[in-house]
Scaffold this motif. Structure first.
Motif, PDB file in Angstrom:
ATOM      1  N   ASP A 316       0.239  -1.207  -0.078  1.00 58.80           N
ATOM      2  CA  ASP A 316      -0.625   0.478  -0.236  1.00 58.80           C
ATOM      3  C   ASP A 316       1.047   1.393  -0.114  1.00 58.80           C
ATOM      4  N   ALA A 317       2.123   0.818   0.501  1.00 61.59           N
ATOM      5  CA  ALA A 317       2.784   2.494   0.963  1.00 61.59           C
ATOM      6  C   ALA A 317       3.683   2.567  -0.639  1.00 61.59           C
ATOM      7  N   ALA A 318       3.836   1.252  -0.812  1.00 57.14           N
ATOM      8  CA  ALA A 318       4.558   1.810  -2.948  1.00 57.14           C
ATOM      9  C   ALA A 318       3.479   2.189  -3.379  1.00 57.14           C
ATOM     10  N   LYS A 319       2.411   1.425  -3.513  1.00 57.54           N
ATOM     11  CA  LYS A 319       1.898   2.375  -4.472  1.00 57.54           C
ATOM     12  C   LYS A 319       1.240   3.755  -4.434  1.00 57.54           C
ATOM     13  N   ALA A 320       0.898   4.158  -3.065  1.00 63.75           N
ATOM     14  CA  ALA A 320       0.457   5.873  -2.676  1.00 63.75           C
ATOM     15  C   ALA A 320       1.631   6.466  -2.926  1.00 63.75           C
ATOM     16  N   LEU A 321       2.752   5.560  -2.952  1.00 64.36           N
ATOM     17  CA  LEU A 321       4.436   6.840  -2.970  1.00 64.36           C
ATOM     18  C   LEU A 321       4.424   7.009  -4.613  1.00 64.36           C
ATOM     19  N   GLY A 322       4.303   5.736  -5.985  1.00 63.03           N
ATOM     20  CA  GLY A 322       3.997   5.808  -6.941  1.00 63.03           C
ATOM     21  C   GLY A 322       2.717   7.119  -7.669  1.00 63.03           C
ATOM     22  N   ARG A 323       1.359   6.632  -6.834  1.00 62.01           N
ATOM     23  CA  ARG A 323       0.181   7.514  -6.977  1.00 62.01           C
ATOM     24  C   ARG A 323       1.573   9.631  -7.068  1.00 62.01           C
ATOM     25  N   SER A 324       2.330   9.649  -6.192  1.00 70.07           N
ATOM     26  CA  SER A 324       1.960  11.202  -5.528  1.00 70.07           C
ATOM     27  C   SER A 324       3.399  11.033  -6.341  1.00 70.07           C
ATOM     28  N   ALA A 325       4.366  10.461  -7.075  1.00 72.38           N
ATOM     29  CA  ALA A 325       5.707  10.606  -7.647  1.00 72.38           C
ATOM     30  C   ALA A 325       5.050  10.983  -9.293  1.00 72.38           C
ATOM     31  N   LEU A 326       3.909  10.245  -9.590  1.00 77.03           N
ATOM     32  CA  LEU A 326       3.272  10.650 -10.908  1.00 77.03           C
ATOM     33  C   LEU A 326       2.433  11.904 -10.467  1.00 77.03           C
ATOM     34  N   ALA A 327       1.654  12.255  -9.888  1.00 76.07           N
ATOM     35  CA  ALA A 327       1.078  13.635  -9.546  1.00 76.07           C
ATOM     36  C   ALA A 327       2.186  14.655  -9.398  1.00 76.07           C
ATOM     37  N   LEU A 328       3.982  14.608  -9.090  1.00 73.52           N
ATOM     38  CA  LEU A 328       4.440  15.623  -9.010  1.00 73.52           C
ATOM     39  C   LEU A 328       5.282  15.284 -10.271  1.00 73.52           C
ATOM     40  N   THR A 329       5.545  14.940 -11.895  1.00 74.91           N
ATOM     41  CA  THR A 329       5.822  14.548 -12.382  1.00 74.91           C
ATOM     42  C   THR A 329       4.580  15.450 -13.421  1.00 74.91           C
ATOM     43  N   ALA A 330       3.674  15.126 -12.972  1.00 73.89           N
ATOM     44  CA  ALA A 330       2.439  15.719 -13.982  1.00 73.89           C
ATOM     45  C   ALA A 330       2.876  17.574 -13.659  1.00 73.89           C
ATOM     46  N   ASP A 331       2.640  17.907 -12.864  1.00 70.73           N
ATOM     47  CA  ASP A 331       2.913  19.526 -11.601  1.00 70.73           C
ATOM     48  C   ASP A 331       3.648  20.071 -12.140  1.00 70.73           C
ATOM     49  N   GLU A 332       4.795  19.313 -12.419  1.00 74.16           N
ATOM     50  CA  GLU A 332       6.163  19.738 -12.567  1.00 74.16           C
ATOM     51  C   GLU A 332       5.798  19.945 -14.354  1.00 74.16           C
ATOM     52  N   THR A 333       5.627  19.303 -15.390  1.00 76.38           N
ATOM     53  CA  THR A 333       5.739  19.751 -16.554  1.00 76.38           C
ATOM     54  C   THR A 333       3.705  20.428 -16.612  1.00 76.38           C
ATOM     55  N   ALA A 334       3.374  20.854 -15.599  1.00 78.01           N
ATOM     56  CA  ALA A 334       2.448  22.066 -15.859  1.00 78.01           C
ATOM     57  C   ALA A 334       3.223  22.982 -15.365  1.00 78.01           C
ATOM     58  N   GLU A 335       3.748  23.229 -14.313  1.00 77.69           N
ATOM     59  CA  GLU A 335       4.667  24.346 -13.612  1.00 77.69           C
ATOM     60  C   GLU A 335       5.697  24.914 -15.452  1.00 77.69           C
ATOM     61  N   ASN A 336       5.981  23.905 -15.713  1.00 80.33           N
ATOM     62  CA  ASN A 336       7.274  24.279 -16.985  1.00 80.33           C
ATOM     63  C   ASN A 336       6.376  24.745 -17.999  1.00 80.33           C
ATOM     64  N   ARG A 337       5.197  24.175 -18.470  1.00 75.93           N
ATOM     65  CA  ARG A 337       4.258  24.959 -19.651  1.00 75.93           C
ATOM     66  C   ARG A 337       3.627  26.228 -19.681  1.00 75.93           C
ATOM     67  N   ASN A 338       3.139  26.368 -17.990  1.00 74.49           N
ATOM     68  CA  ASN A 338       3.364  27.876 -17.273  1.00 74.49           C
ATOM     69  C   ASN A 338       4.050  28.619 -17.646  1.00 74.49           C
ATOM     70  N   LEU A 339       5.058  28.138 -17.219  1.00 75.21           N
ATOM     71  CA  LEU A 339       6.229  29.438 -17.235  1.00 75.21           C
ATOM     72  C   LEU A 339       6.628  29.836 -18.415  1.00 75.21           C
ATOM     73  N   GLY A 340       6.784  28.313 -19.554  1.00 76.66           N
ATOM     74  CA  GLY A 340       6.511  28.858 -20.987  1.00 76.66           C
ATOM     75  C   GLY A 340       6.315  30.186 -21.022  1.00 76.66           C
ATOM     76  N   GLN A 341       4.470  29.821 -20.749  1.00 78.97           N
ATOM     77  CA  GLN A 341       4.248  30.320 -21.656  1.00 78.97           C
ATOM     78  C   GLN A 341       3.649  32.137 -20.801  1.00 78.97           C
ATOM     79  N   LEU A 342       3.807  32.533 -19.759  1.00 81.87           N
ATOM     80  CA  LEU A 342       4.335  33.837 -18.943  1.00 81.87           C
ATOM     81  C   LEU A 342       5.546  34.362 -19.803  1.00 81.87           C
TER      82      LEU A 342
END
Length: 485
Positions: A316-342
């Protein structure tokens, strides 16, 4: 809203006299400036440069007013006075320094860039004889645009004739709802609004990434803790299994009290082994072994259950960490995209001549943490923890020791009188061995295991913000409408 109009009677008299196209210029070119097909378009959002220069808000009224005024003057877009929207005659900036690269175009300055033309325009607006225009722009609510032209007409920019004819009479409202000039749509508010929206999105994405990093850190520690618990459970299970196996082997090779009986009875008070000795010592020993076996089996089953639960917790802990890591990757991608648009929209804003001193620089690139790890600037504390002693009880079967003196042989020789036969008689006496039965106590082994503790919480640095963002915030703050009173 402020509404400023000339008298209707004056406008009607003006129309009757046929003076509607007459205009007068003061320190600027004024209406009726030199006409030419060689014009220079102003950059999108150019009005923002003027508004920033005089410290005025980016309101709908201000943008419309500047557009109406520019259409009435026709500078740059309808004559050869490049980047000179209001046909100013000034060629110096606010400090009085000459603006380089200025050329003459039919008596009006032509500037090499919009930044240069905006500088001259703003410097003109800061002249004492232009204060009414600057005040109207700072108010940000002069509407309709013809009312703003009337304000300009009160300044020295384009003073009316001695007879009172307005400089911009051809742009004044002749009938309610109709204007003499066609004003092209402006993108100034879009340029400003895009930067505002981009900045908000970028800052929100930074906050999301920071939250994701914290979650990944917490769940990394949770996984490490569950792995440590699983390792402990495995050790305890191994110890219990080893004790149970040792007991079974010892019972198998021993006297045979339990050689043909199951380890656990069916609830009866007597052992199930038909060959169990019926002596009191044998019964006690057998009952003892029965209790010991039951305890060992119970400990083994409990340890196996703990291992199973620990494995599920780790999963359960490994699955929760995996989900958090995916969310982090997605939000970092969104951050880079938003910075580029800015950065893209800030470039458009700067091309319009606003916030020209702001430079947005991306932060140093960082590696996205993988599942189970974090790649950030961290301070890690390593702690070694001594796990409470593990006590293992190993019970063996009774120990039987047989001792006794050696067999003693006594030889007796009898001699008869001389000449007679000699008779030897040998008598052998064997002393029975002494048998002592001793039941050994449980053997208790105390093992102290030193394990590294779960990693301490790391001090995770928040995601770096792009350089220049605070300066951008300060710049666009000047465009905010004044607080209503």
């Amino acid at each position: 809203m402020t509404r400023i109009f000339r008298s209707v009677g004056f406008v009607l008299a003006l129309a009757t006299a046929g003076l509607g196209t007459t205009a007068f210029a003061s320190i600027s070119g004024g209406a009726g400036a030199a006409q030419s097909s060689a014009f220079t378009p102003l950059p999108p959002g150019w009005e923002l440069c003027v508004l920033e220069g005089v410290g005025a808000p980016a309101t709908t009224a201000n943008v419309a007013d500047l557009d109406e005024w520019q259409a009435a003057e026709g500078g740059s877009t309808n004559n050869t006075a490049a980047f000179n929207p209001y046909n100013t005659l000034r060629m110096t900036d606010l400090t009085g320094a000459a603006i380089p690269g200025v050329a003459s175009a039919n008596g009006f300055p032509a500037f090499p860039t919009w930044a240069a033309g905006c500088s001259a325009t703003v410097a003109t607006l800061f002249q004492p004889n232009m204060w009414v225009i600057t005040a109207a722009l700072r108010a940000g609510n002069i509407t309709p645009s013809t009312a703003f032209l009337a304000v300009v007409d009160q300044s020295s920019w384009c003073a009316p004739s001695p007879g009172g004819v307005p400089c911009y009479v051809d742009a004044m409202e002749s009938t309610p709802g109709s204007l003499a000039l066609a004003i092209p749509a402006s993108s100034a508010l879009d340029v400003y609004g895009n930067v505002q929206s981009d900045l908000l999105s970028y800052q929100q994405s930074i906050a999301a990434v920071a939250a994701d990093q914290n979650t990944v850190g917490v769940r990394t520690l949770a996984l490490a803790g569950s792995e440590a618990n699983l390792a402990t459970a495995d050790d305890q299970f191994g110890t219990a299994s080893h004790a149970l196996q040792g007991f079974a082997i010892n019972e198998y090779v021993s006297s045979g009290l339990y050689s043909s009986a199951p380890l656990v009875s069916t609830g009866g008070t007597q052992p199930l082994t038909p060959s169990t000795p019926k002596s009191s010592d044998g019964v006690v020993a057998q009952q003892y072994l029965h209790v010991a076996a039951a305890n060992l089996i119970s400990q083994n089953d409990a340890a196996a259950g703990t291992v199973k639960v620990s494995e599920q917790h780790r999963l359960d802990a490994a699955k929760a960490l995996g989900r958090s890591a995916l969310a982090l990757t997605a939000d970092e991608t969104a951050e880079n995209r938003n910075l580029g648009q800015l950065m893209k929209d800030v470039a458009t804003l700067e091309h319009a001549g606003a916030c020209a001193t702001v430079t947005i620089t991306p932060p140093p690139s960082s590696t996205t943490p993988a599942a189970g790890s974090t790649t950030t600037s961290t301070t890690t504390t390593t702690t070694t923890t001594t796990v409470p002693p593990t006590t293992t009880t190993t019970t063996g079967p009774p120990t039987t020791t047989t001792t006794g003196p050696p067999t003693t042989t006594t030889t007796t020789t009898t001699t008869v009188p001389l000449g007679g036969p000699t008779t030897t008689t040998t008598t052998t006496t064997t002393v029975p061995p002494t048998t002592t039965t001793t039941t050994s106590r449980p053997t208790t082994t105390t093992t102290t295991t030193v394990r590294p503790a779960a990693p301490a919480a790391a001090a995770t640095a928040p995601p770096a913000e792009a350089a220049g963002v605070p300066a951008l915030q300060g710049c666009i703050a000047t465009f905010a409408p004044p607080a209503s009173t």
